[in-house]
Write a protein that holds these residues in place. Structure first.
Motif, PDB file in Angstrom:
ATOM      1  N   TYR A  32     -14.476 -27.319   2.450  1.00  0.00           N
ATOM      2  CA  TYR A  32     -14.353 -26.332   1.377  1.00  0.00           C
ATOM      3  C   TYR A  32     -13.028 -25.568   1.421  1.00  0.00           C
ATOM      4  CZ  TYR A  32     -19.198 -27.279   0.313  1.00  0.00           C
ATOM      5  OH  TYR A  32     -20.353 -27.898  -0.050  1.00  0.00           O
ATOM      6  N   PHE A  35     -11.022 -27.442  -1.041  1.00  0.00           N
ATOM      7  CA  PHE A  35     -11.772 -27.411  -2.295  1.00  0.00           C
ATOM      8  C   PHE A  35     -11.554 -26.097  -3.038  1.00  0.00           C
ATOM      9  CE2 PHE A  35     -15.862 -26.375  -4.443  1.00  0.00           C
ATOM     10  CZ  PHE A  35     -15.841 -27.366  -5.410  1.00  0.00           C
ATOM     11  N   TYR A  40     -11.465 -25.487  -8.309  1.00  0.00           N
ATOM     12  CA  TYR A  40     -12.810 -25.910  -7.943  1.00  0.00           C
ATOM     13  C   TYR A  40     -13.822 -25.821  -9.082  1.00  0.00           C
ATOM     14  CZ  TYR A  40     -13.631 -20.904  -7.426  1.00  0.00           C
ATOM     15  OH  TYR A  40     -13.736 -19.570  -7.637  1.00  0.00           O
ATOM     16  N   SER A  45     -18.411 -30.932  -5.912  1.00  0.00           N
ATOM     17  CA  SER A  45     -18.434 -30.470  -4.532  1.00  0.00           C
ATOM     18  C   SER A  45     -17.938 -31.585  -3.610  1.00  0.00           C
ATOM     19  CB  SER A  45     -19.866 -30.072  -4.160  1.00  0.00           C
ATOM     20  OG  SER A  45     -19.912 -29.537  -2.878  1.00  0.00           O
ATOM     21  N   PRO A  46     -17.162 -31.237  -2.583  1.00  0.00           N
ATOM     22  CA  PRO A  46     -16.621 -32.290  -1.701  1.00  0.00           C
ATOM     23  C   PRO A  46     -17.716 -32.925  -0.845  1.00  0.00           C
ATOM     24  CG  PRO A  46     -16.125 -30.134  -0.812  1.00  0.00           C
ATOM     25  CD  PRO A  46     -16.753 -29.909  -2.149  1.00  0.00           C
ATOM     26  N   TYR A 112     -20.509 -21.783  -7.602  1.00  0.00           N
ATOM     27  CA  TYR A 112     -19.357 -21.879  -6.699  1.00  0.00           C
ATOM     28  C   TYR A 112     -18.754 -20.519  -6.356  1.00  0.00           C
ATOM     29  CZ  TYR A 112     -19.083 -26.976  -7.135  1.00  0.00           C
ATOM     30  OH  TYR A 112     -19.334 -28.307  -7.087  1.00  0.00           O
TER      31      TYR A 112
END
Length: 142
Positions: A32, A35, A40, A45-46, A112
């Motif tokens: 993150y 990210f 973002y 989401s990674p 997020y």
């Protein structure tokens, strides 16, 4: 302990906090980091390993907490402040880890921003920033 030695020790501990932040990409597994540096809100989401992410987030929280407790003890020289701070940090860890895990397991773009802020409380020494002036104010009014 003289004031100069106290200032030097606090300076070293603050430098340790800065080094943790400066070398976060090397020291900790956290997909993150990159990210949230990018746009973002328009990305998925990674990929992440949840257990490894929680372990490294916990490690970073513990390192920041131990250094923060050291700073509080050196500045106030009061074990009751450190004991109370341990309680505050422990409660904060449990209360923040629950939503952190929820957001990691169930990533949604609309969450997020909230996830970013909860994660920030876990990986940054925000507890120290909040407790230091609170204890100073308490000491002045005692």
């Amino acid at each position: 302990m003289s004031k100069i030695v106290t200032y030097i020790i606090v300076g070293i501990l603050i430098l340790l906090l800065i080094l943790i932040r400066a070398f976060e990409n090397i020291l900790f597994y956290d997909p993150y980091l990159s990210f949230f540096e990018n746009d973002y809100l328009y990305m998925d989401s990674p990929r992440r390993e949840i257990a490894k992410l929680v372990l490294y987030t916990t490690l970073r929280f513990v390192l920041n907490t131990v250094i923060s407790l050291g700073i509080l003890y050196i500045i106030f020289k009061d074990k009751s402040i450190v004991k109370f701070s341990v309680l505050i940090f422990s409660i904060a860890y449990v209360l923040l880890l629950i939503p952190f895990l929820y957001f990691v397991i169930n990533p949604k773009q609309e969450d997020y921003y909230l996830f970013f802020n909860i994660r920030r409380f876990l990986i940054q020494p925000i507890g120290l920033i909040l407790l230091l002036p609170a204890f100073y104010y308490h000491k002045l009014n005692r």
